[in-house]
Design an enzyme around this catalytic site. Sequence first.
Site, PDB file in Angstrom:
ATOM      1  N   LYS A 188       7.942  13.763  -2.877  1.00 51.83           N
ATOM      2  CA  LYS A 188       8.423  13.307  -4.195  1.00 51.83           C
ATOM      3  C   LYS A 188       7.269  13.329  -5.190  1.00 51.83           C
ATOM      4  O   LYS A 188       6.367  12.505  -5.103  1.00 51.83           O
ATOM      5  CB  LYS A 188       8.977  11.885  -4.122  1.00 51.83           C
ATOM      6  CG  LYS A 188       9.725  11.541  -5.408  1.00 51.83           C
ATOM      7  CD  LYS A 188       9.733  10.072  -5.723  1.00 51.83           C
ATOM      8  CE  LYS A 188       8.697   9.644  -6.711  1.00 51.83           C
ATOM      9  NZ  LYS A 188       8.740  10.269  -8.032  1.00 51.83           N
ATOM     10  N   THR A 245       2.919  -0.042  -6.218  1.00 52.19           N
ATOM     11  CA  THR A 245       3.817   0.818  -5.447  1.00 52.19           C
ATOM     12  C   THR A 245       3.400   0.837  -3.972  1.00 52.19           C
ATOM     13  O   THR A 245       4.253   0.849  -3.085  1.00 52.19           O
ATOM     14  CB  THR A 245       3.834   2.244  -6.035  1.00 52.19           C
ATOM     15  OG1 THR A 245       4.199   2.153  -7.401  1.00 52.19           O
ATOM     16  CG2 THR A 245       4.821   3.132  -5.315  1.00 52.19           C
ATOM     17  N   GLU A 264      -3.476   5.565  -0.907  1.00 54.35           N
ATOM     18  CA  GLU A 264      -4.677   5.722  -1.748  1.00 54.35           C
ATOM     19  C   GLU A 264      -4.328   5.121  -3.100  1.00 54.35           C
ATOM     20  O   GLU A 264      -3.474   5.631  -3.807  1.00 54.35           O
ATOM     21  CB  GLU A 264      -5.060   7.202  -1.841  1.00 54.35           C
ATOM     22  CG  GLU A 264      -6.518   7.411  -2.220  1.00 54.35           C
ATOM     23  CD  GLU A 264      -6.738   7.479  -3.711  1.00 54.35           C
ATOM     24  OE1 GLU A 264      -6.695   6.410  -4.367  1.00 54.35           O
ATOM     25  OE2 GLU A 264      -6.970   8.593  -4.208  1.00 54.35           O
ATOM     26  N   CYS A 299      -8.768   8.946  -9.990  1.00 54.76           N
ATOM     27  CA  CYS A 299      -8.806   7.706  -9.196  1.00 54.76           C
ATOM     28  C   CYS A 299     -10.243   7.288  -8.890  1.00 54.76           C
ATOM     29  O   CYS A 299     -10.544   6.107  -8.820  1.00 54.76           O
ATOM     30  CB  CYS A 299      -7.971   7.837  -7.931  1.00 54.76           C
ATOM     31  SG  CYS A 299      -8.380   9.254  -6.933  1.00 54.76           S
ATOM     32  N   GLU A 398      -8.125  -1.595 -13.134  1.00 52.48           N
ATOM     33  CA  GLU A 398      -8.191  -0.167 -13.423  1.00 52.48           C
ATOM     34  C   GLU A 398      -7.441   0.153 -14.717  1.00 52.48           C
ATOM     35  O   GLU A 398      -6.265  -0.172 -14.851  1.00 52.48           O
ATOM     36  CB  GLU A 398      -7.562   0.599 -12.251  1.00 52.48           C
ATOM     37  CG  GLU A 398      -7.700   2.093 -12.360  1.00 52.48           C
ATOM     38  CD  GLU A 398      -7.092   2.818 -11.156  1.00 52.48           C
ATOM     39  OE1 GLU A 398      -6.016   2.423 -10.706  1.00 52.48           O
ATOM     40  OE2 GLU A 398      -7.711   3.788 -10.687  1.00 52.48           O
TER      41      GLU A 398
HETATM   42  P1  ADP Z   1       0.890   5.553 -11.503  1.00 51.56           P
HETATM   43  O1  ADP Z   1       0.378   4.321 -12.132  1.00 51.56           O
HETATM   44  O2  ADP Z   1      -0.127   6.529 -11.049  1.00 51.56           O
HETATM   45  O3  ADP Z   1       2.049   6.171 -12.223  1.00 51.56           O
HETATM   46  P2  ADP Z   1       2.809   4.766  -9.528  1.00 51.56           P
HETATM   47  O4  ADP Z   1       2.526   4.078  -8.253  1.00 51.56           O
HETATM   48  O5  ADP Z   1       3.736   4.126 -10.492  1.00 51.56           O
HETATM   49  O6  ADP Z   1       1.387   5.027 -10.122  1.00 51.56           O
HETATM   50  O7  ADP Z   1       3.354   6.222  -9.267  1.00 51.56           O
HETATM   51  C1  ADP Z   1       2.887   7.066  -8.240  1.00 51.56           C
HETATM   52  C2  ADP Z   1       4.084   7.683  -7.545  1.00 51.56           C
HETATM   53  O8  ADP Z   1       4.832   6.636  -6.949  1.00 51.56           O
HETATM   54  C3  ADP Z   1       5.048   8.414  -8.479  1.00 51.56           C
HETATM   55  O9  ADP Z   1       5.559   9.559  -7.824  1.00 51.56           O
HETATM   56  C4  ADP Z   1       6.131   7.394  -8.677  1.00 51.56           C
HETATM   57  O10 ADP Z   1       7.386   7.951  -9.013  1.00 51.56           O
HETATM   58  C5  ADP Z   1       6.193   6.747  -7.317  1.00 51.56           C
HETATM   59  N1  ADP Z   1       6.810   5.416  -7.293  1.00 51.56           N
HETATM   60  C6  ADP Z   1       6.866   4.499  -8.289  1.00 51.56           C
HETATM   61  N2  ADP Z   1       7.548   3.400  -7.884  1.00 51.56           N
HETATM   62  C7  ADP Z   1       7.916   3.616  -6.602  1.00 51.56           C
HETATM   63  C8  ADP Z   1       8.631   2.856  -5.613  1.00 51.56           C
HETATM   64  N3  ADP Z   1       9.110   1.653  -5.880  1.00 51.56           N
HETATM   65  N4  ADP Z   1       8.793   3.387  -4.375  1.00 51.56           N
HETATM   66  C9  ADP Z   1       8.284   4.613  -4.094  1.00 51.56           C
HETATM   67  N5  ADP Z   1       7.636   5.378  -4.980  1.00 51.56           N
HETATM   68  C10 ADP Z   1       7.454   4.913  -6.214  1.00 51.56           C
END
Ligand code: ADP
Length: 494
Positions: A188, A245, A264, A299, A398
Amino acid sequence: MDQASINALRALDVTPRGHFINGAFCAGETGAQHQVLSPIDGLPLAQIAEGSPADVDTAVRAARVAFEDGRWSRMAPAARKKVLLKLGDLIEAHALEIAVLGVRDNGTEINMAYKAEALSAVATFRYYAEAIDKVYGQIAPTSQDVLGLVHHAPVGVVGAIVPWNFPLMIGSWKIAPALAAGNSVVLKPAESASLSLLKIAELAAEAGVPDGVFNVVTGRGAVVGEALALSMDVDIMVFTGSGATGRRLLENSARSNLKRCYLELGGKSPNIIFADAPDLAEAAKISAAGIFRNSGQVCVAGSRLLVQQEIFEDFVAEITLHADGFRVGDPLDLKSQIGAVHSLPELEANLDFVTQAEAEGAERRTGGTRILTETGGYYMAPTVMTGVKQSDNLFQNEVFGPVLAVTPFKNEDEAIRLANATEYGLAAGVWTANLSRAHRMVAGIRAGVVHVNTYGGADLTVPLGGVGQSGNGHDKSLHALDKYFDLKTAWIKI
Ligand code: ADP
């Protein structure tokens, strides 16, 4: 790479053809789409398929069937190697197209994206392709009447979730070793940066990765990501993204099948300048690049600069000059040294960090503003903040933007104490000509990687992973392969 070829690709239609499931593009269960805006000019760029839990199910089922029937998992490693080498060649042949595609949805300057995204993906697929027919099992030192064999068995279905910064580089760090080890993958990408990874899916099929072995489901984290993490049929989860997340993935693992999660989660990495650094001018130049390139959306960015008291003012002046000297602009212009912030919400969050830091008593030496507003795109001036205290938000959290927090220190002990004074532990830098001090700092700093007299630039031969709340597990190097295998013992009576 020349400007004319980049400009030609800038206009290319990028409308993707949906998810990539079981060897073909498809619209998904609902056919729903969401609009992706380009950070270059803020204009609509593409409609991306909005995946549903049913789409995740379909992809996971395809991955499971492919894994169980052995079309890839039981292929000889040398045969998988051949396919993955071909994939590396295909990515190389399309490198500029893929790099431009990625820049159009994530905003990284093309100078960096071409190498760090496209060429790095080529190198990563080649590295794990070459590695996989050199992985041996073991014979245990048992007594003579028994034979103990330790096999490396692929784990099964790997769920991979990647962020919008360096989606292709980070995606390849996960996809390449997972596939090389014989697993099936459901990936994804971030909802706002899926284009380059969808292209990789197409090329993987062309290279001969069998149907169902590599699938991409696009859409929202809260829908597609959740469904993947909750799946009873995903064996491990590999993730790069935010701490929030990461926590949610662990919760969803506990709610479902206890899949192992490798996370990570970013950092607030200290970059420490001692007065005895061999070349302070070089240290300022590299340190500026280490926080400001890709608008700080890295990162491992060295986002906390710790400077020894006796050189503090001179060094801050020097790094501020570098900050002001960067040419920020259209990421597809070869002359731009820094491209766009990924999205408007990200840009606004960056500016909020600066406002809050000022309220907490920090001093803005330069930057802190949105620039090039007339382009419609999301650009921010490299920002240097001094007087940042350990208790400040800017010291602890961050930003993921071009904002450098600067704090003075007196001596080695204080430098180590400040370096370790956050929840994170991803990367660090130390600048000193004293070899013994360098080793003491490497030993004393809690981080997955400590750079000495440089910042960033580590290659595939070394692992990258965090400690503390920067996560667990490692991408890159032969160590990354470990998580894509289960150890399986055969205990044979002779
Ligand atoms: P960033 O701040 O880098 O956007 P996120 O953790 O929001 O960090 O996003 C990183 C990835 O995690 C993206 O592909 C996002 O769609 C996915 N993501 C966000 N929320 C969830 C969730 N609840 N479960 C699984 N994946 C998620």
